[in-house]
Design a protein around this motif. Structure first.
Motif, mmCIF file in Angstrom:
data_model
loop_
_atom_site.group_PDB
_atom_site.id
_atom_site.type_symbol
_atom_site.label_atom_id
_atom_site.label_comp_id
_atom_site.label_asym_id
_atom_site.label_seq_id
_atom_site.Cartn_x
_atom_site.Cartn_y
_atom_site.Cartn_z
ATOM 1 N N UNK A 1 -2.067 -4.888 9.486
ATOM 2 C CA UNK A 1 -3.301 -4.182 9.112
ATOM 3 C C UNK A 1 -4.525 -4.956 9.603
ATOM 4 N N UNK A 2 -4.448 -6.289 9.518
ATOM 5 C CA UNK A 2 -5.568 -7.078 10.040
ATOM 6 C C UNK A 2 -5.686 -6.918 11.553
ATOM 7 N N UNK A 3 -4.534 -6.772 12.195
ATOM 8 C CA UNK A 3 -4.548 -6.513 13.641
ATOM 9 C C UNK A 3 -5.268 -5.204 13.937
ATOM 10 N N UNK A 4 -5.003 -4.196 13.123
ATOM 11 C CA UNK A 4 -5.692 -2.917 13.308
ATOM 12 C C UNK A 4 -7.192 -3.091 13.039
ATOM 13 N N UNK A 5 -7.515 -3.879 12.034
ATOM 14 C CA UNK A 5 -8.934 -4.082 11.688
ATOM 15 C C UNK A 5 -9.686 -4.746 12.845
ATOM 16 N N UNK A 6 -9.089 -5.769 13.462
ATOM 17 C CA UNK A 6 -9.803 -6.445 14.549
ATOM 18 C C UNK A 6 -9.852 -5.537 15.770
ATOM 19 N N UNK A 7 -8.805 -4.713 15.949
ATOM 20 C CA UNK A 7 -8.837 -3.755 17.047
ATOM 21 C C UNK A 7 -9.993 -2.768 16.846
ATOM 22 N N UNK A 8 -10.107 -2.254 15.626
ATOM 23 C CA UNK A 8 -11.208 -1.327 15.330
ATOM 24 C C UNK A 8 -12.560 -1.984 15.575
ATOM 25 N N UNK B 1 -8.526 -0.329 7.496
ATOM 26 C CA UNK B 1 -7.443 -1.286 7.749
ATOM 27 C C UNK B 1 -7.633 -2.539 6.903
ATOM 28 N N UNK B 2 -8.892 -2.945 6.717
ATOM 29 C CA UNK B 2 -9.144 -4.128 5.890
ATOM 30 C C UNK B 2 -8.698 -3.870 4.450
ATOM 31 N N UNK B 3 -8.971 -2.650 3.969
ATOM 32 C CA UNK B 3 -8.554 -2.325 2.597
ATOM 33 C C UNK B 3 -7.026 -2.303 2.494
ATOM 34 N N UNK B 4 -6.391 -1.744 3.526
ATOM 35 C CA UNK B 4 -4.919 -1.725 3.529
ATOM 36 C C UNK B 4 -4.388 -3.161 3.533
ATOM 37 N N UNK B 5 -5.016 -4.011 4.334
ATOM 38 C CA UNK B 5 -4.577 -5.404 4.398
ATOM 39 C C UNK B 5 -4.659 -6.060 3.019
ATOM 40 N N UNK B 6 -5.734 -5.769 2.322
ATOM 41 C CA UNK B 6 -5.932 -6.345 0.991
ATOM 42 C C UNK B 6 -4.840 -5.873 0.027
ATOM 43 N N UNK B 7 -4.583 -4.589 0.090
ATOM 44 C CA UNK B 7 -3.567 -3.977 -0.770
ATOM 45 C C UNK B 7 -2.194 -4.562 -0.467
#
Lengths: 531, 340
Positions: free
Chosen positions: B252-259, B233-239
């Motif tokens: 995507x950052x929301x997904x990253x913090x959830x993960x 998700x972090x990579x997706x956020x960057x992209x």
């Protein structure tokens, strides 16, 4: 070390709680009054009520922020300073606290945000509903926290399981008779604060422009009336609920009520002392009391003029028999382990706290009514004493509230959870304050006590400064002419029908303002409100 | 399902809600002097969170309250043992909340600059402190058999909890930058986007590193999945942020913090606060929890309360969905200048 931590933690709880409860009563009382003012505006379209809403609403917000941020400390210091307490009673005590957050705090903060920023983005009635949502949520939060406090005063709905109080009836906890008495009393105390605040400031505004043209005079007259009548109603509720609460306390915490009177020996009938000269905690305490009203204490306790009221000395013996004369020999208690328990609360504090509460509360209502009388039929007293009295009287209900809480909390010492003396009540659920404190270092609590107190002092000064600024600025300071005229003029794509939208202009609600939901076509206009 | 487990999940969810929501609030505050080049721009930033920050902050109060009600020993143990970080968080939150409300109430540069400082400090200290606290509960503290801290007031400050502090701070900073890009328009939006793209790898690194550390020390097999989700998700956020898709990057950052939260709490389970001295002293979902009756009552309250909160809090974001730009900011207002 335990004793030092205990003292510091008690001071911190006292300071932070009294401070928090300087903000909370005004928030609760004024929030409901402001919602009422806004309702009057929405229903009548009378511009005066909009101005009232805006002015008192602004002062409310200055105060609200402080109530919110000081409330966070309240929730977390149980865990930080009172972890033994939290661990012991969390099963019961935690529930109303969590409910308060989930049911009240979310509503309060979310709808407050909508109210502050929503003047030109929400339909008028939805915006009004937001005002009611957050103001009623403040009352709901009072209910839950008082249910929690009342459980500490009078534990119910719990039983002992594995050495810990365990809840067996949330209904009993939420309908604790102690809570049902404390809630109207405390909420009425909140309205007494809001009443004195509104009367005091409005009277000063009236006086200031007494000899000249004041286009806002109607605002201040209505405010005086609203405040004074609110004060009268609050006072009636305070007296009735206070009497009921007192009678309950004579049964549930006889020591607290004996201490309220500094009654050494049991008396039948017992007299009530109006005032004392000298040290009421003196061994010979009866001799310092003056102006005794015969049999009045019996009446306050039992509703008749002949019953016996137990004195401190006899009660100490009873408490020792029931709960032990010495602290347990637990090393966790530090120096207190195995020491005798002092069952007598701090008598000067309880005696004077009780009297200051009653006296200042009554005086505050009296001044409110006097102000109403003095300003009847368009009169405005000319003397300097008038604004001094009006503004000075704002302090009275604050002092009365603080005195009442200090009395009720210090009057239950040495217990943090007072035993329920009713034979049919919960058995054995009680806790000494000395056993409730965290096993943390003295330094931590010192740092916490000092840093919070200093921060509170600074912020208190800022709050008063800002309030004084708005009070001096009057209506113009909360409804700047620029904004008012901009919002009052023109209508664009009215979706709501008459009386929608803005509400910021002097003619808002009459000539209409901007449409309720902003869309991107009018994207460049400044917002009517922004931080 | 056992109610202790339900409440462990509820509390993880409340902390997730807090990190997600107030994370960007903190980021906005931290970036105030970086992205706000003028007073008007700083006001644009503050007004992106103006109507919502208070509701966001309630999540930590409810997280604390839920711990108190459902796991009293966890609440008592963690909050007294991690005393200092929590104290700093409280002091900072007090100053910050007042600063938002009071900053615009006097028309003076000195006044506003003073409150700006309070906002920056008040937005930086809490994520650091909360990072220490969350890392402490996940990695453990030296607890005795009564659940009390053994040792000094500084036990919560270690290199591994510092990594947790950096993780929460880094995430908040990044999340705030993306949020500003999402909620503003004009020059500041472009700068926020550029900044977010530039700092993402650095800001997200401690998040990933801390999640990996927790996974290595305590992780279950299935938490490798949530860990992988975080990184992906972090990579997706960057992209997405580099491509100018702020909404997608924010999600995507929301997904990253959830993960991340799932990894941390998944690895922690069934402990809630491990003891670093002796595993027998560790607080677990079983020995720290309230009785079944209390948990049942709280479950009913949460079952009705939480969806309602999500609905009306979500509605707030819809009402204030408009992007804010400098032209929206009204002239400064001063209570006294209009006084007569």
């Amino acid at each position: 070390m335990v004793v030092e931590v205990l003292e510091l933690a008690r001071w911190q709880f006292g300071i932070t709680t009294v401070y928090h409860f300087l903000m909370v009563p005004l928030t609760i009382g004024l929030a409901v009054l402001v919602a009422g003012m806004q309702t009057a505006w929405v229903r009548t379209g009378d511009e005066r009520y909009l101005r009232m809403t805006k002015f008192w609403g602004k002062l409310l917000l200055v105060n609200f922020a402080m109530g919110v941020v000081t409330g966070i400390v309240q929730e977390f210091q149980f865990g930080m300073n009172w972890s033994e307490y939290s661990r012991f009673v969390g099963d019961v005590f935690g529930a109303p606290l969590a409910m308060e957050g989930l049911v009240a705090f979310f509503v309060e903060s979310v709808f407050l945000g909508l109210w502050i920023f929503g003047w030109d983005r929400l339909p008028k009635r939805v915006h009004l509903a937001c005002a009611w949502a957050f103001s009623l949520a403040t009352v709901v939060s009072a209910y839950f926290i008082l249910a929690a406090n009342s459980w500490m005063q009078h534990p119910v709905g719990a039983e002992f399981v594995d050495g810990k109080p365990t809840m067996n009836s949330i209904w009993a906890v939420l309908t604790n008779n102690t809570a049902l008495a404390a809630i109207p009393h405390t909420v009425a105390g909140c309205f007494a604060v809001a009443a004195a605040f509104v009367v005091g400031i409005a009277a000063w505004r009236l006086w200031r422009k007494r000899g000249e043209h004041d286009e806002h005079r109607a605002v201040w007259r209505s405010s005086v009336k609203l405040g004074a009548w609110t004060g009268v109603v609050a006072f009636v509720v305070l007296v009735v609920s206070g009497d009921f609460q007192g009678k309950l306390m004579f049964q549930q915490q006889p020591m607290k009520m004996a201490a309220a009177e500094a009654l050494c020996e049991t008396e039948q009938p017992a007299s009530f002392s109006i005032i004392a000269v000298g040290d009421v905690a003196d061994a010979d305490c009866e001799s310092v009391k003056t102006f005794n009203v015969p049999a009045l204490l019996s009446f306050l306790a039992e509703g008749d003029f002949s019953s016996e009221v137990k004195g401190v000395q006899d009660l100490v013996g009873e408490y020792q028999d029931k709960y032990g004369s010495h602290y347990p020999d637990d090393p966790a208690l530090g120096e207190l382990a195995g020491k005798p328990v002092d069952y007598v609360p701090n008598l000067p504090v309880t005696y004077w706290g009780f009297r200051i509460m009653i006296g200042f509360g009554a005086l505050s209502t009296l001044i409110g009514v006097a102000t109403l009388w003095l300003t009847r039929g368009g009169r405005i007293p000319g003397g300097r004493w008038f604004p001094r009295m009006a503004l000075g009287s704002i302090a009275l209900p604050y002092i009365a509230n603080s005195a009442g809480w200090i009395f009720t909390e210090m009057g239950r010492q040495p217990f943090v959870v007072v035993p329920n003396p009713d034979p049919s009540g919960v058995d054995g659920v009680w806790m000494y304050t000395a056993m409730a404190v965290s096993r943390v270092s003295e330094g931590e609590v010192w740092l916490s006590l000092v840093s919070l107190t200093l921060l509170y002092v600074v912020l208190g000064v800022v709050e008063v400064f800002l309030m004084a600024k708005y009070v001096r600025g009057g209506i113009e300071s909360v409804m700047p002419a620029k904004v008012a005229s901009r919002l009052g003029a023109g209508s664009d794509g009215d979706q709501e029908g008459p009386g929608h939208g803005s509400g910021d202009g002097p003619s808002g609600g009459v000539s209409g303002g901007r449409s309720a939901a902003r869309d991107d076509t009018e994207d460049d206009e400044p917002l009517s409100f922004a931080y | 399902m056992e109610l202790e487990i339900v409440w462990f999940v509820v509390i993880a969810f409340l902390w997730l809600g807090y990190l997600f929501l107030e994370g960007f609030d903190f980021g906005v505050g931290m970036l105030l002097p970086v992205l706000g080049r003028s007073d008007t721009e700083r006001r644009v930033m503050i007004n992106t969170i103006g109507p919502v920050w208070d509701g966001n902050e309630v999540w930590i109060i409810v997280a604390g309250g839920a711990m108190f009600a459902a796991f009293p020993a966890w609440y008592a143990g963690l909050f007294s043992a991690a005393y200092l970080p929590l104290l700093f968080v409280l002091l900072a939150l007090i100053g910050r909340g007042v600063a938002f409300e009071y900053r615009g109430k006097v028309d003076s540069d000195r006044w506003r600059r003073a409150w700006d400082k309070v906002i920056v400090v008040g937005s930086t200290v809490p994520p650091v402190g909360i990072g220490f606290i969350i890392a402490s509960t996940v990695l453990g503290l030296p607890l005795d058999a009564d659940g009390n801290r053994v040792g000094s007031a500084f036990e919560a400050f270690r290199w591994d909890t510092l990594l947790g502090a950096l993780a929460v701070t880094g995430f908040s900073l990044l999340h705030g930058a993306v949020f500003i890009a999402l909620k503003t328009d004009g020059d500041i939006r472009r700068r926020a986007r550029r900044l977010a793209t530039a700092i993402l790898p650095v800001a997200i690194l401690p998040v990933a590193a801390f999640a990996v550390l927790v996974q290595v020390r305590h992780g279950a097999d299935w938490t490798y999945v949530s860990l992988a989700v975080t990184v992906a998700a972090a990579l997706v956020a960057w992209w997405r942020i580099a491509a100018g898709r702020e909404g997608q990057a924010f999600a995507a950052l929301g997904v990253a913090i959830t993960g991340t939260v799932v990894t941390l709490f998944g690895a922690l389970f069934p402990d809630v606060l491990p003891s670093t001295l002796d595993a027998a002293n560790s607080l677990t979902v079983d020995n720290a929890s309230s009785g079944d009756y209390t948990l049942t009552v709280m479950t009913w309250v949460a079952a009705f309360g939480t969806p309602a909160v999500l609905v009306y809090q979500g509605w707030t974001y819809w009402v204030f969905r408009q992007r804010i730009k400098t032209s929206h900011i009204p002239a400064p207002h001063n209570a006294q200048q209009v006084s007569r």
